[in-house]
Design an enzyme around this catalytic site. Structure first.
Site, PDB file in Angstrom:
ATOM      1  N   CYS A  58       0.193   3.757   2.706  1.00 45.81           N
ATOM      2  CA  CYS A  58       0.686   3.216   3.979  1.00 45.81           C
ATOM      3  C   CYS A  58       2.172   3.491   4.150  1.00 45.81           C
ATOM      4  O   CYS A  58       2.632   3.827   5.247  1.00 45.81           O
ATOM      5  CB  CYS A  58       0.438   1.707   4.055  1.00 45.81           C
ATOM      6  SG  CYS A  58      -1.306   1.241   4.013  1.00 45.81           S
ATOM      7  N   CYS A 102       0.844  -1.206   0.000  1.00 49.16           N
ATOM      8  CA  CYS A 102       0.000   0.000   0.000  1.00 49.16           C
ATOM      9  C   CYS A 102       0.877   1.254   0.000  1.00 49.16           C
ATOM     10  O   CYS A 102       1.553   1.554   0.981  1.00 49.16           O
ATOM     11  CB  CYS A 102      -0.898  -0.056   1.243  1.00 49.16           C
ATOM     12  SG  CYS A 102      -1.753   1.473   1.635  1.00 49.16           S
TER      13      CYS A 102
END
Length: 104
Positions: free
Chosen positions: A33, A30
């Protein structure tokens, strides 16, 4: 400086039960992230040692992701003495995170 700790089913409850703890649900694939990870390192450098930042890899800890109904990542929960006091989704700014932790 605050500690950044990998959380899993074995240490989650013990970690969040006392004090102020920021928990980041994330995954290595991600991109947002990973962006937040860098921000959290900066945040940790400015926090006192009694604050903990926990990271939960949802690929390795699906049960925790399901338990907390994490549908989108990154997802941040701030705990104070075992209770969720703040819940945020998406990449957050360093000032916003510091403010949320200060007000926890």
């Amino acid at each position: 400086m605050a500690e950044i700790k990998e959380l899993n089913a074995a240490n989650f409850d013990e970690t969040v039960k006392s004090g102020v703890v920021l928990v980041d649900f994330w995954a290595p694939w991600c991109n947002p992230c990973r962006m937040l990870g860098g921000i959290l390192e900066q945040v940790a450098a400015e926090l006192p040692a009694d604050v903990t930042i926990g990271k939960v890899n949802i690929d390795e800890n699906r049960d925790l992701a399901v338990k907390f109904e994490v549908m989108n990542i990154p997802r941040i929960f701030i705990y104070k003495d075992g209770k969720i006091v703040n819940d945020m989704s998406g990449v957050q700014s360093k000032p916003k995170l510091l403010d949320a932790l200060k007000n926890a």
